[in-house]
Design a protein around this motif. Structure first.
Motif, PDB file in Angstrom:
ATOM      1  N   VAL A 150      12.352 -25.102  21.444  1.00  0.00           N
ATOM      2  CA  VAL A 150      13.436 -25.242  20.320  1.00  0.00           C
ATOM      3  C   VAL A 150      14.552 -25.415  21.132  1.00  0.00           C
ATOM      4  CG1 VAL A 150      12.337 -23.806  18.743  1.00  0.00           C
ATOM      5  CG2 VAL A 150      13.850 -23.030  19.916  1.00  0.00           C
ATOM      6  N   GLY A 151      15.740 -25.987  20.216  1.00  0.00           N
ATOM      7  CA  GLY A 151      17.131 -26.259  21.000  1.00  0.00           C
ATOM      8  C   GLY A 151      17.847 -24.992  20.990  1.00  0.00           C
ATOM      9  N   GLN A 152      17.829 -23.974  20.215  1.00  0.00           N
ATOM     10  CA  GLN A 152      18.662 -22.914  20.184  1.00  0.00           C
ATOM     11  C   GLN A 152      17.867 -21.657  19.316  1.00  0.00           C
ATOM     12  OE1 GLN A 152      22.682 -23.651  18.998  1.00  0.00           O
ATOM     13  NE2 GLN A 152      23.047 -21.590  18.690  1.00  0.00           N
ATOM     14  N   LEU A 153      18.054 -20.363  19.933  1.00  0.00           N
ATOM     15  CA  LEU A 153      17.560 -19.313  19.366  1.00  0.00           C
ATOM     16  C   LEU A 153      18.481 -18.322  18.507  1.00  0.00           C
ATOM     17  CD1 LEU A 153      14.989 -17.306  18.605  1.00  0.00           C
ATOM     18  CD2 LEU A 153      15.099 -16.610  20.999  1.00  0.00           C
ATOM     19  N   LEU A 154      18.456 -18.287  17.367  1.00  0.00           N
ATOM     20  CA  LEU A 154      19.327 -17.163  16.809  1.00  0.00           C
ATOM     21  C   LEU A 154      18.422 -16.039  16.215  1.00  0.00           C
ATOM     22  CD1 LEU A 154      22.117 -16.744  15.304  1.00  0.00           C
ATOM     23  CD2 LEU A 154      21.469 -17.925  13.363  1.00  0.00           C
ATOM     24  N   LEU A 155      18.926 -14.943  16.907  1.00  0.00           N
ATOM     25  CA  LEU A 155      18.138 -13.537  16.581  1.00  0.00           C
ATOM     26  C   LEU A 155      18.809 -12.877  15.245  1.00  0.00           C
ATOM     27  CD1 LEU A 155      17.918 -12.249  20.273  1.00  0.00           C
ATOM     28  CD2 LEU A 155      16.052 -13.469  18.979  1.00  0.00           C
ATOM     29  N   SER A 156      18.011 -12.726  14.108  1.00  0.00           N
ATOM     30  CA  SER A 156      18.442 -12.170  13.190  1.00  0.00           C
ATOM     31  C   SER A 156      17.483 -11.212  12.439  1.00  0.00           C
ATOM     32  CB  SER A 156      18.590 -13.392  12.021  1.00  0.00           C
ATOM     33  OG  SER A 156      19.583 -12.976  10.891  1.00  0.00           O
ATOM     34  N   HIS A 157      17.903 -10.671  11.179  1.00  0.00           N
ATOM     35  CA  HIS A 157      16.954  -9.416  10.730  1.00  0.00           C
ATOM     36  C   HIS A 157      17.054  -8.331  11.679  1.00  0.00           C
ATOM     37  CE1 HIS A 157      14.018  -7.321   8.319  1.00  0.00           C
ATOM     38  NE2 HIS A 157      14.506  -8.193   7.464  1.00  0.00           N
ATOM     39  N   HIS A 158      18.379  -7.851  11.999  1.00  0.00           N
ATOM     40  CA  HIS A 158      18.528  -6.669  12.866  1.00  0.00           C
ATOM     41  C   HIS A 158      17.985  -5.379  12.691  1.00  0.00           C
ATOM     42  CE1 HIS A 158      21.893  -9.533  14.861  1.00  0.00           C
ATOM     43  NE2 HIS A 158      20.752  -9.985  14.856  1.00  0.00           N
ATOM     44  N   GLY A 197      22.880  -5.899  21.519  1.00  0.00           N
ATOM     45  CA  GLY A 197      23.249  -6.772  22.432  1.00  0.00           C
ATOM     46  C   GLY A 197      22.083  -6.998  23.561  1.00  0.00           C
ATOM     47  N   ASP A 198      21.250  -5.803  23.595  1.00  0.00           N
ATOM     48  CA  ASP A 198      19.980  -5.914  24.519  1.00  0.00           C
ATOM     49  C   ASP A 198      18.976  -6.968  24.082  1.00  0.00           C
ATOM     50  OD1 ASP A 198      21.095  -3.958  26.198  1.00  0.00           O
ATOM     51  OD2 ASP A 198      20.027  -2.331  25.264  1.00  0.00           O
ATOM     52  N   LEU A 199      19.071  -7.220  22.401  1.00  0.00           N
ATOM     53  CA  LEU A 199      18.181  -7.996  22.023  1.00  0.00           C
ATOM     54  C   LEU A 199      18.005  -9.464  22.722  1.00  0.00           C
ATOM     55  CD1 LEU A 199      18.629  -7.208  18.303  1.00  0.00           C
ATOM     56  CD2 LEU A 199      16.497  -6.683  19.795  1.00  0.00           C
ATOM     57  N   VAL A 200      19.520  -9.789  22.996  1.00  0.00           N
ATOM     58  CA  VAL A 200      19.881 -11.115  23.650  1.00  0.00           C
ATOM     59  C   VAL A 200      19.496 -11.026  25.060  1.00  0.00           C
ATOM     60  CG1 VAL A 200      21.548 -12.539  24.260  1.00  0.00           C
ATOM     61  CG2 VAL A 200      21.528 -11.516  21.953  1.00  0.00           C
ATOM     62  N   SER A 201      19.698 -10.017  25.726  1.00  0.00           N
ATOM     63  CA  SER A 201      19.401 -10.197  27.148  1.00  0.00           C
ATOM     64  C   SER A 201      17.788 -10.008  27.229  1.00  0.00           C
ATOM     65  CB  SER A 201      20.171  -8.922  27.876  1.00  0.00           C
ATOM     66  OG  SER A 201      19.645  -7.808  27.390  1.00  0.00           O
ATOM     67  N   GLU A 202      17.115  -9.446  26.498  1.00  0.00           N
ATOM     68  CA  GLU A 202      15.680  -9.320  26.601  1.00  0.00           C
ATOM     69  C   GLU A 202      15.013 -10.910  26.284  1.00  0.00           C
ATOM     70  OE1 GLU A 202      15.542  -4.820  25.074  1.00  0.00           O
ATOM     71  OE2 GLU A 202      14.909  -6.275  23.656  1.00  0.00           O
ATOM     72  N   ALA A 203      15.775 -11.331  25.256  1.00  0.00           N
ATOM     73  CA  ALA A 203      15.253 -12.763  25.039  1.00  0.00           C
ATOM     74  C   ALA A 203      15.459 -13.728  25.999  1.00  0.00           C
ATOM     75  CB  ALA A 203      15.799 -13.181  23.719  1.00  0.00           C
TER      76      ALA A 203
END
Ligand code: ZN
Length: 243
Positions: free
Chosen positions: A203-211, A218-224
């Motif tokens: 995919v072109g971009q990942l948007l993490l939601s439903h937090h 912020g760890d969700l982003v670094s883990e992903a």
């Protein structure tokens, strides 16, 4: 096509924010994908609620539909004030008829979608995928003929998301847990599972939601980012993706 994050929290909203709700726009057409708690206080920041052309619901958990009731009151009151009789279509699945029947009100009409079939809503062509969740829930692959976005709705990890999300320009994923946790019983995914799907599907971009309401998000982003080489963003109120 433009996507605006109206609400991104799982379960309940934090102060001044909302649970799952996304505004999808193309030319003069606008619709909401899910309509969670607090959404009606956020939508007017981006568009006139009476200008909405449709609402499409993934499932009938409260953090995705809580504000459908007040949306119906909004349309009732405004139709009365303006002496109009506009009807808002609300698309939902019919696996749960009790949930579906609540979508019809004075000025809203519930429209059942068949998840086996492609549905056309204005300029958007939508296909569905049944997810792994405690209640019937459907992910959506949405295209305007140019770009593709995929919304996982609520789900634990399933391999089918890879082909369903193949080469999507934007993947909006349920990211309710951190790396090393097990979201499968709750029917939600971890940051790393979201990233694995994004990477495998290209995919072109990942948007993490439903937090989640715990930990440092912020760890969700670094883990992903350890698993996915593309752009990873954390959903936030008013975040827009325009392509
Ligand atoms: Zn749910």
């Amino acid at each position: 096509m433009k996507v605006t994050v109206v609400g991104f929290w799982g379960a309940y909203p934090e102060v001044g924010e909302a649970t799952s709700c996304y505004l999808l726009e193309k030319d003069d057409f606008s619709c909401l994908i899910d309509c969670g708690s607090g959404a009606l206080a956020q939508v007017p920041k981006y568009t006139n609620v009476m200008e909405l052309d449709a609402v499409i619901l993934s499932h009938y958990h409260q953090d995705h539909i809580a504000d459908v009731g007040v949306l119906q009151y909004n349309w009732l009151v405004q139709n009365q004030i303006q002496n109009t009789s506009d009807i808002l279509p609300i698309y939902g699945h019919t696996d749960d008829l009790t949930g579906f029947e609540k979508l019809t009100h004075h000025f809203t009409e519930g429209i059942g979608y068949d998840p086996e079939k492609t549905v056309q809503v204005g300029p958007f062509t939508i296909t569905f995928l049944k997810t792994k969740h405690p209640v019937a829930c459907f992910a959506m692959r949405i295209t305007d003929g140019e770009k593709v976005i995929v919304y996982t709705a609520d789900s634990s990890y399933m391999q089918e998301f890879v082909s369903f999300s193949r080469h999507a320009d934007l993947l909006i994923s349920d990211c309710s847990f951190y790396q090393g946790q097990d979201g499968s019983k709750a029917g939600h995914m971890t940051s790393v599972e979201c990233a694995e799907i994004a990477e495998a599907a290209g995919v072109g971009q990942l948007l993490l939601s439903h937090h989640p309401h715990f930990g440092d998000r912020g760890d969700l982003v670094s883990e992903a980012k350890k698993e996915y080489t593309g752009i990873v963003e954390l959903a936030r109120t008013g975040y827009t993706w325009n392509a």
